[in-house]
Scaffold this active site. Structure first.
Site, PDB file in Angstrom:
ATOM      1  N   ASP A   1     -12.295  21.155  28.154  1.00 38.40           N
ATOM      2  CA  ASP A   1     -12.593  20.239  29.241  1.00 38.40           C
ATOM      3  C   ASP A   1     -11.874  18.973  29.092  1.00 38.40           C
ATOM      4  O   ASP A   1     -11.249  18.469  28.143  1.00 38.40           O
ATOM      5  CB  ASP A   1     -14.152  20.020  28.966  1.00 38.40           C
TER       6      ASP A   1
ATOM      7  N   ASN B   1     -16.180  19.854  17.151  1.00 36.04           N
ATOM      8  CA  ASN B   1     -15.309  18.915  16.151  1.00 36.04           C
ATOM      9  C   ASN B   1     -14.720  19.570  15.058  1.00 36.04           C
ATOM     10  O   ASN B   1     -13.913  19.108  14.458  1.00 36.04           O
ATOM     11  CB  ASN B   1     -16.141  17.878  15.645  1.00 36.04           C
TER      12      ASN B   1
ATOM     13  N   ASN C   1     -12.208  15.415  20.199  1.00 31.72           N
ATOM     14  CA  ASN C   1     -12.295  15.647  18.876  1.00 31.72           C
ATOM     15  C   ASN C   1     -11.971  17.256  18.646  1.00 31.72           C
ATOM     16  O   ASN C   1     -11.479  17.573  17.351  1.00 31.72           O
ATOM     17  CB  ASN C   1     -13.831  15.336  18.446  1.00 31.72           C
TER      18      ASN C   1
ATOM     19  N   HIS D   1     -18.791  20.308  28.178  1.00 26.39           N
ATOM     20  CA  HIS D   1     -18.154  20.453  26.998  1.00 26.39           C
ATOM     21  C   HIS D   1     -17.497  22.005  26.799  1.00 26.39           C
ATOM     22  O   HIS D   1     -16.687  22.228  26.213  1.00 26.39           O
ATOM     23  CB  HIS D   1     -18.712  20.032  26.012  1.00 26.39           C
TER      24      HIS D   1
END
Length: 190
Positions: free
Chosen positions: A94, A69, A115, A21
């Site tokens: 990513d 997020n 997100n 991530h």
């Protein structure tokens, strides 16, 4: 339009440093290293920010210090502070839908379930920013996605992602000058 802000998405802290991530962070780190810059914590923007010069253009590179997020908090704050329209922002992130080692440029579009992008779209009030999509592969099952993105890639996979980051850094001047068509053409054929 020239870029004024490059943002690499990821999650802060040692726990997440090597996870898939954080591919966007890896790109931001590589850009700053290539340009001889250094990140400084800017709490008012919820980010670490470096000031660099590329092809005669002054710009900022940021790593949000919020979790993924809430990436829009940093991106929105920086864009407002520097009076940058969405079209002068590049977000590196990513991408599950690309194999590890692939890199693609895209302008505009939806969040595709990411997100961080969803939050940035909300913060900017626009989808019309540029995206550098760094392929990390897909676990095969939607139920495994969260675990997968928060895991570290294997050695061969990490090497492939690092090579994609290096290829993208090689197109930095073109991207900064707004020559996305040629940068895309070269990146998409590698």
């Amino acid at each position: 339009m020239a870029l004024g802000l490059i943002v690499g998405l990821g999650n802060p802290g040692d726990r997440y440093a090597g996870t898939r991530h954080n591919a966007g962070y890896w790109f931001a780190d590589a850009v700053v290293a290539a340009c001889g810059g250094a990140f400084k914590r800017e709490a008012k923007h919820s980010a670490e920010v470096a000031r660099i010069s590329v092809a005669g253009h002054d710009l900022r590179v940021a790593r949000p210090t919020t979790y993924m997020n809430h990436s829009g908090q940093a991106v929105g704050s920086l864009a407002r502070f520097y009076r940058l329209p969405p079209e002068s922002v590049l977000v590196a992130h990513d991408e599950l839908d690309l194999p590890a080692g692939s890199v693609r440029l895209k302008t505009g579009g939806g969040h595709g379930g990411h997100n961080g992008l969803r939050d940035i779209i909300g913060a900017l009030g626009s989808r019309e920013f540029h995206r550098l999509r760094l392929g990390i592969g897909h676990p095969g099952s939607g139920g495994d996605v969260v675990r997968y993105v928060l895991d570290r890639p294997g050695k061969a996979e990490r090497r492939a992602i690092d090579e994609a980051v290096e290829a993208a850094v090689g197109e930095l001047a073109a991207m900064v000058e707004g020559d996305f068509a040629n940068a895309m053409n070269r990146l998409h054929t590698t």
